[in-house]
Design an enzyme around this catalytic site. Structure first.
Site, PDB file in Angstrom:
ATOM      1  N   PRO A   2       0.835  -1.210   0.000  1.00  0.00           N
ATOM      2  CG  PRO A   2      -0.824  -1.597   1.589  1.00  0.00           C
ATOM      3  CD  PRO A   2       0.505  -2.107   1.117  1.00  0.00           C
ATOM      4  CD  GLU A   3       3.984   2.432  -2.306  1.00  0.00           C
ATOM      5  OE1 GLU A   3       4.354   3.329  -1.527  1.00  0.00           O
ATOM      6  OE2 GLU A   3       4.679   1.431  -2.554  1.00  0.00           O
TER       7      GLU A   3
END
Length: 271
Positions: A2-3
């Protein structure tokens, strides 16, 4: 992993249910994450009120009455909102139960995530103190990127992945932003001019904002706090499209390796 968009989507999803709520129960099923969960965390958190939910880079900060709970989703983690006593599954390691009956459940199959307690200035925590600019803040622009890259011999793709310069962009969004700005990922950062950096900064903001609006990218493990996937992967221009025609000029999208990560680009649109 996840960014920034996926973490921001999570923050927006949980905030209405956590803000100004008192913690009434904490369950730690498996403390063995990237760093062990503090053994006394259950005792520490019960009775505290959550006064704010903040994102810094890819960290979620649950600001409480007497400190801050730092949460990182790692490579495969997610936060789910549970509205009834649902039995935990194998990888559900941590529950935070609130006075309104909502349970915030942390799931992490690979256990590279983190749940850490901090009582000082959280922005001075070792994980946060050296982080670079937030790309969605007004202060982030082409001029700031230009000034931070003078005399840099690293490629612009590597610069965008350097969290001490700019945070949270990640591989997917770096590829997409560089395409939108018309910059080859191997271009030396120190040789890019101010006008190109202004275009790149605008592209970064546009790509990240669009990803947040679409609920992030769900390629492997990421889901939103209600268990639904994000849909930004349906809007990719280059990422994951090697040997497919460019949506602008029709040239075949190329794939190369940079720092053990795949870069995707159009040889005609990005020179």
């Amino acid at each position: 992993m996840p960014e920034l968009p996926e973490v921001e989507v999570t923050r927006q999803g949980i905030e209405p249910y956590l803000l100004n709520q008192r913690i009434v129960h904490v369950i730690v099923r498996n403390p063995c994450l990237r760093w062990p969960i503090q053994s006394s965390l259950e005792e520490i958190l019960v009775g505290q009120e959550i006064t704010a939910i903040v994102r810094r880079a890819k960290y979620l900060l649950l600001i409480c009455s007497k400190g801050t709970l730092i949460v990182h989703l790692g490579m495969s983690g997610s936060l789910r909102l549970i509205f009834a006593q649902v039995p935990p599954q194998k990888h559900d390691h941590f529950d935070l139960e609130l006075a309104n009956g909502v349970i915030l459940r942390f799931r992490d199959p690979r256990r590279f995530g983190a749940i850490l307690w901090n009582t000082g200035d959280v922005m001075q925590h070792p994980l946060l103190a050296q982080l670079g600019e937030e790309p969605l803040c007004p202060s982030f622009d082409g001029k700031s990127l230009y000034e931070r890259t003078r005399n840099r011999i690293s490629s612009i793709k590597e610069i965008l992945m350097n969290n001490r310069i700019v945070v949270g962009i990640g591989n997917i969004y770096a590829n997409e932003a560089l395409f939108r700005a018309g910059i080859h990922p191997r271009t030396m950062a120190g040789k890019i001019g101010l006008s190109q950096y202004e275009k790149l900064a605008c592209s970064i903001k546009t790509i990240l904002s669009a990803a947040i609006e679409a609920g992030g990218s769900s390629l492997r493990d990421f889901v939103k706090c209600d268990g639904s996937p994000g849909y930004f992967q349906q809007q990719y221009w280059v990422y994951g499209r090697a040997n497919q025609p460019c949506r602008i000029c029709g040239s075949m999208i190329k794939q190369i390796k940079q720092g053990q990560r795949s870069s995707f680009y159009c040889p005609e649109c990005q020179k």
